[in-house]
Design an enzyme around this catalytic site. Structure first.
Site, PDB file in Angstrom:
ATOM      1  N   HIS A   1      32.415  13.875 -59.931  1.00 12.60           N
ATOM      2  CA  HIS A   1      33.582  14.539 -59.317  1.00 12.60           C
ATOM      3  C   HIS A   1      33.230  15.754 -58.477  1.00 12.60           C
ATOM      4  O   HIS A   1      34.106  16.311 -57.808  1.00 12.60           O
ATOM      5  CB  HIS A   1      34.618  14.915 -60.379  1.00 12.60           C
ATOM      6  CG  HIS A   1      34.066  15.670 -61.554  1.00 12.60           C
ATOM      7  ND1 HIS A   1      33.375  16.848 -61.453  1.00 12.60           N
ATOM      8  CD2 HIS A   1      34.142  15.386 -62.891  1.00 12.60           C
ATOM      9  CE1 HIS A   1      33.043  17.278 -62.656  1.00 12.60           C
ATOM     10  NE2 HIS A   1      33.481  16.400 -63.551  1.00 12.60           N
TER      11      HIS A   1
ATOM     12  N   GLU B   1      40.084  15.292 -63.911  1.00 15.15           N
ATOM     13  CA  GLU B   1      38.624  15.221 -63.927  1.00 15.15           C
ATOM     14  C   GLU B   1      38.162  15.996 -65.154  1.00 15.15           C
ATOM     15  O   GLU B   1      38.730  17.049 -65.480  1.00 15.15           O
ATOM     16  CB  GLU B   1      38.024  15.807 -62.647  1.00 15.15           C
ATOM     17  CG  GLU B   1      38.479  15.116 -61.365  1.00 15.15           C
ATOM     18  CD  GLU B   1      38.069  13.657 -61.282  1.00 15.15           C
ATOM     19  OE1 GLU B   1      37.110  13.267 -61.984  1.00 15.15           O
ATOM     20  OE2 GLU B   1      38.720  12.894 -60.541  1.00 15.15           O
TER      21      GLU B   1
ATOM     22  N   HIS C   1      37.302   9.983 -56.475  1.00 12.82           N
ATOM     23  CA  HIS C   1      36.829  10.717 -57.650  1.00 12.82           C
ATOM     24  C   HIS C   1      37.101  12.214 -57.543  1.00 12.82           C
ATOM     25  O   HIS C   1      36.422  13.018 -58.166  1.00 12.82           O
ATOM     26  CB  HIS C   1      35.338  10.464 -57.908  1.00 12.82           C
ATOM     27  CG  HIS C   1      35.036   9.050 -58.294  1.00 12.82           C
ATOM     28  ND1 HIS C   1      35.556   8.460 -59.432  1.00 12.82           N
ATOM     29  CD2 HIS C   1      34.292   8.098 -57.673  1.00 12.82           C
ATOM     30  CE1 HIS C   1      35.131   7.205 -59.503  1.00 12.82           C
ATOM     31  NE2 HIS C   1      34.376   6.962 -58.455  1.00 12.82           N
TER      32      HIS C   1
ATOM     33  N   ASP D   1      46.146  12.729 -62.078  1.00 12.35           N
ATOM     34  CA  ASP D   1      44.793  12.339 -62.441  1.00 12.35           C
ATOM     35  C   ASP D   1      44.067  13.584 -62.938  1.00 12.35           C
ATOM     36  O   ASP D   1      44.401  14.708 -62.537  1.00 12.35           O
ATOM     37  CB  ASP D   1      44.056  11.734 -61.251  1.00 12.35           C
ATOM     38  CG  ASP D   1      42.677  11.211 -61.632  1.00 12.35           C
ATOM     39  OD1 ASP D   1      42.602  10.368 -62.536  1.00 12.35           O
ATOM     40  OD2 ASP D   1      41.683  11.668 -61.047  1.00 12.35           O
TER      41      ASP D   1
END
Length: 745
Positions: free
Chosen positions: A605, A556, A697, A554
Site C-alpha cells: 500500500h 489499509e 491498493h 476500504d
C-alpha cells in the site's frame, strides 16, 4: 422450487436420475432373468454381472455429465452472464465465444444479438444526447452560477435532507464531513431558527399564500463558531409526489466578522467616551485654576502646567491606541475578496493601457502572460510599464480599489517625470527587498509586496501624499487612495534600491482559495433532486438498492490478522446516493497504528512509518468515520476483512459499527456464479471499470473502484430479482453460507 435452482444443478439432477434409473433397470432385468432361470448356483454370477454393469453405467453417466457440465451447462451460464452484463450494465466488450464452442450456433447468435443491442443502444444514446443537449447546457450554466455565487446555497427537501449545495457552502460549512447529499441539515446548523422559518412559510403556503414568500433569519453553525444571515424560500413541487412542495432554498452568508467589527466599534466608542470624560474634566479644572492664579504663584503654576502636560501625554497615548484599534477594525470590516494576483495585474494592464491609449494614442494593452517573463505596455512618448506575472499568488483585497490605486500611481509616476519605465511586480514575503528601507515593516507570513520600481530618484513623500489624497474613481464617490490603504490595513512608502533604482512598496495580505483548500473535486456532484420525494423514514429492507445512501470503504493495514495485533493505517470511503458515486464527498485519513508497519505491507500500500508518525489514533479517526457513515449502508470488497478491523477498534472508538453491510464479492458470486474469479481486478475488468494503476491498493482508490463496480452491478442484480436491501442481504447470506460449506468440503 426447481425454477430457482441453477442450470448446472438441474442438469446434475437429470444425469443423477438417468443413473439411478439405469441401475434400477439393470437390477430389475437381472432379477427377472435369475427368477426365470431358477438355478440358485447362478446367483453369484448374476450379482457380479449386476455390479459390473452398475459401476460401468455410473462411470459412463458421471463422465458424460462432467463433459456436459463443462461444455454445455457451464458454457450456457457463462454466456448468459456475459449477455446479462451487456444488456443491463452497458458493457460493450466483445463476447468471448470460446466457452460456447460446443454449443453450435448459440455463441455466434448471442454475439450477433449483443452487437445488435449495442448498435440499438448507440443509436438511442445519440438520439437522447441530441435531444438533451440544450438541457445539458442549461445544467452547466446552473452549476457555473451556483459555483461562483458569493453566498452559500443549500436546497433541502421537506425532511431537511440536503439535495443541493454550492462551493461557497462547502467553504463556509466544511467538506468531507457532515455536508453532503442526503445528509441532515441539522448536523450543520442549529435546528430551531430553520424549523421556525420553515413552519411559518408552510403555514402561509397552506393558507393559500403560495410559495412566493421568503423569510429572513439568523442561524448559527452547530458549534456556534459562525453566525449566518440567511433567507429561506419554498420551492413548488408536484402535488402528486411531494404534496405541492419540493423543499426550500436557504441562501446564507457569514456575518460573524461583521458583527464582531460592529461590536468592536461599539466598545471603542464606549472606551473613547470613558477615556475622554475624565481627562477633559481634569484639564478644564486645571485651566480654571491656572486662570485664577496671580503672578506670585509661579511654583503652583509650574506644577499645574507639568501636571497638565502629563495628563495631555497620557490622554494622547490612549487616543492613539484607540485610533490603532479603530484602523484595524475598519480594515476588517471593509468588503474583501480572494482574487488571483494575475487577474489583478490583467485589470491594471487594461485600465492603464486604456488610459494611456486615450492620452497618447498608444495601442491597447496586451494580455499579461500567466507565468514566465513580463509584458511591456507602451504608454507613448517613450514611456512604458513592464508587468511581471505572479503565478500561484492570491490576494485578499478590494480588487477594484487596488486596481485604481496602482493605475493612479503608474500614471502619476510617468506624468511627473520620475520614471520613463516602471516595473510592476508582486514579490512573496521573504524575497530580497520585500521589507527594506526606513519605513518598511516586518512582513507577515501571509503577506506579499506589490512593488513599483524604476531607475531614478526616490519619490518625495509629499508628492505621494498628494496623489493618495485624490479620489480614485468617480464610481467610488470621494474614496481616495489614502482611504483605500486604510481599508486594507496597510501603508505605502517610497524607498531606494541598489543600483540607482527606487520603488514604491505596498504590502498586501494573501488569501488561500477556500474551496480548493476544502478538497472539492471538479467532477463532484452537488445536487440530486430525486431526494425531494424521499422522506425521513428509517432504513428498511424494502428500500430499493438504487435509492439507498451507501458508503463504500476500504482499509489499509499493517497485516492480515487483526487477532494477532495488526492494525489499520488508513481508512477511506466514498458515498453513493441514488445510484451516483459522489466523488466530492469522500473520507480519507491516515491512522497511527501504534506499532511499526512491516516492509512487506508497505510494499503493497505504500504507507510508511514516517507517513503515519503524526496521524491521529484509530479512536479519533474511527469516530469521524462513524459520523461519515451515519444513516448509510456500508459496502466493501471482501467486507469481512475490513469489518474485523473496525469491530476490533470499537472499544477505542466508543461506538459500534452495527450498520447493514454489503459485500461486492458475494454480489459478484450472485451474478456470475461461484466458479468465476471475484477479485476486484477481475470484477472491474468484467464490468469495464477502469482502475488507474497508481491508485490500486490505496484505500481511496480501491473505494472508488468498488463504488464504480457496485453501481454497474446494480442493474444486473435487479435483473436477477435482487432489487431491495432485504433481498440483497438475504441472497448474500445464502451465498456466504454456500461458500463456507464448499470451503469445508
Amino acid at each position: 422450487m426447481l425454477e430457482h435452482w441453477s442450470l448446472r444443478r438441474r442438469i446434475f439432477l437429470f444425469f443423477a436420475l438417468i443413473g439411478c434409473a439405469g441401475l434400477v433397470a439393470i437390477g430389475g432385468g437381472l432379477w427377472l432373468g435369475y427368477s426365470r432361470l431358477g438355478d440358485p448356483a447362478a446367483l453369484s454370477a448374476f450379482v457380479l454381472a449386476g455390479l459390473v454393469a452398475g459401476f460401468a453405467l455410473l462411470g459412463v453417466t458421471a463422465w458424460v455429465w462432467m463433459r456436459f457440465d463443462e461444455h454445455v451447462a457451464r458454457a450456457i451460464e457463462t454466456l448468459s452472464s456475459l449477455m446479462r452484463t451487456r444488456a443491463h450494465a452497458g458493457v460493450d466488450t466483445d463476447l468471448d465465444q470460446l466457452p460456447g464452442r460446443y454449443l453450435g450456433d448459440l455463441a455466434p447468435a448471442c454475439e450477433a444479438l449483443g452487437s445488435a443491442l449495442s448498435e440499438s443502444r448507440t443509436a438511442l444514446d445519440v438520439a437522447v444526447e441530441r435531444e438533451t443537449a440544450r438541457l445539458a447546457a442549461d445544467k452547466l450554466r446552473l452549476e457555473a452560477i451556483l459555483r461562483d455565487l458569493s453566498e452559500g446555497v443549500l436546497v433541502c427537501n421537506p425532511a431537511h435532507a440536503i439535495m443541493l449545495y454550492n462551493r461557497q457552502a462547502v467553504a463556509l460549512l466544511g467538506a468531507g464531513g457532515d455536508l453532503g447529499l442526503d445528509r441532515p441539515l441539522f448536523t450543520l446548523l442549529r435546528a430551531a431558527p430553520v424549523q421556525h422559518a420553515f413552519e411559518r412559510l408552510e403555514t402561509l403556503r397552506r393558507a393559500g399564500g403560495g410559495v412566493r414568500e421568503g423569510r429572513d433569519l439568523l442561524c448559527s453553525t452547530v458549534d456556534g463558531a459562525r453566525l449566518l444571515q440567511a433567507r429561506m424560500s419554498l420551492i413548488a413541487g408536484d402535488d402528486d409526489v411531494t404534496d405541492g412542495l419540493l423543499g426550500y432554498v436557504l441562501t446564507f452568508r457569514d456575518i460573524t466578522e461583521d458583527l464582531a467589527a460592529h461590536a468592536e466599534r461599539d466598545r471603542l466608542l464606549s472606551e473613547f467616551v470613558d477615556t475622554t470624560r475624565r481627562p477633559a474634566a481634569n484639564l478644564q479644572t486645571t485651566l480654571d485654576v491656572l486662570a485664577s492664579l496671580g503672578d506670585g504663584d509661579r511654583e503652583m503654576r509650574r506644577r499645574l502646567q507639568d501636571s497638565m502636560a502629563g495628563e495631555i501625554g497620557a490622554f494622547a497615548a490612549k487616543v492613539g491606541r484607540l485610533a490603532d484599534r479603530y484602523d484595524a477594525g475598519r480594515a476588517r470590516s471593509w468588503p474583501m475578496s480572494s482574487i488571483s494576483a494575475n487577474d489583478v495585474l490583467d485589470s491594471i494592464a487594461v485600465r492603464f493601457g486604456q488610459a494611456g491609449a486615450a492620452e497618447e494614442g498608444a495601442a491597447e494593452a496586451p494580455a499579461i502572460p500567466r507565468s514566465g517573463a513580463g509584458r511591456r505596455i507602451e504608454a507613448g512618448a517613450g514611456r512604458s510599464v513592464e508587468i511581471v506575472p505572479a503565478p500561484g499568488i492570491r490576494l485578499h483585497c478590494d480588487a477594484f480599489a487596488l486596481v485604481e490605486l496602482i493605475a493612479l500611481l503608474l500614471r502619476s509616476l510617468l506624468a511627473m517625470g520620475y520614471a520613463e519605465h516602471v516595473r510592476l511586480s508582486v514579490l512573496p514575503n521573504g524575497e530580497p527587498g520585500t521589507a527594506t528601507g526606513p519605513r518598511a515593516r516586518q512582513g507577515a507570513p501571509g503577506e506579499v509586496c506589490v512593488a513599483l520600481s524604476w531607475e531614478g530618484e526616490v519619490l518625495p513623500v509629499a508628492h505621494l501624499e498628494r496623489w493618495l489624497a485624490e479620489p480614485l474613481h468617480v464610481g467610488y464617490g470621494g474614496f481616495s487612495g489614502r482611504e483605500a490603504l486604510e481599508s486594507h490595513g496597510t501603508e505605502l512608502w517610497p524607498e531606494a534600491e541598489a543600483g540607482g533604482r527606487a520603488r514604491l512598496c505596498l504590502p498586501l495580505a494573501t488569501a488561500a482559495e477556500r474551496v480548493r483548500a476544502a478538497g472539492i473535486d471538479e467532477r463532484a456532484e452537488f445536487y440530486d433532486f430525486d431526494l425531494a420525494a424521499q422522506g425521513a423514514a428509517a432504513l428498511g429492507d424494502d428500500h430499493l438498492l438504487s435509492q439507498l445512501t451507501l458508503v463504500v470503504f476500504d482499509t489499509e493495514t499493517t497485516g492480515l490478522e487483526p487477532s494477532r495485533g495488526d492494525e489499520i493505517v488508513q481508512i477511506a470511503a466514498v458515498r453513493i446516493v441514488n445510484g451516483r458515486v459522489l466523488r466530492g464527498e469522500v473520507f480519507d485519513a491516515l491512522v497511527h497504528p501504534g506499532r511499526r508497519i512491516p516492509p512487506a505491507s508497505t510494499r503493497i500500500h505504500g504507507i510508511t512509518d514516517a507517513m503515519v508518525a503524526d496521524a491521529p489514533p484509530i479512536g479519533t479517526v474511527g469516530r469521524r468515520f462513524h459520523d461519515f457513515c451515519e444513516g448509510a449502508v456500508l459496502v466493501a470488497h471482501n467486507a469481512a476483512f475490513d469489518l474485523a478491523f473496525l469491530r476490533r477498534a470499537e472499544g477505542a472508538v466508543g461506538r459500534a459499527f452495527d450498520h447493514a453491510v454489503i459485500d461486492t464479492v458475494l454480489l459478484s458470486a450472485l451474478v456470475y456464479g461461484q466458479t468465476e474469479s471475484h477479485t476486484l481486478d477481475a470484477l472491474a475488468e468484467r464490468l469495464a471499470v477502469r482502475i488507474p494503476p497508481e491508485t490500486r491498493h490505496t484505500a481511496l482508490g480501491d473505494s472508488y473502484a468498488t463504488a464504480d463496480v457496485l453501481v454497474t452491478l446494480m442493474p444486473l442484480l435487479a435483473s436477477k430479482g435482487h432489487r431491495t436491501l432485504g433481498e440483497v442481504l438475504r441472497a448474500s447470506a445464502e451465498m456466504h453460507a454456500l461458500r463456507r460449506a464448499q470451503a469445508r468440503y
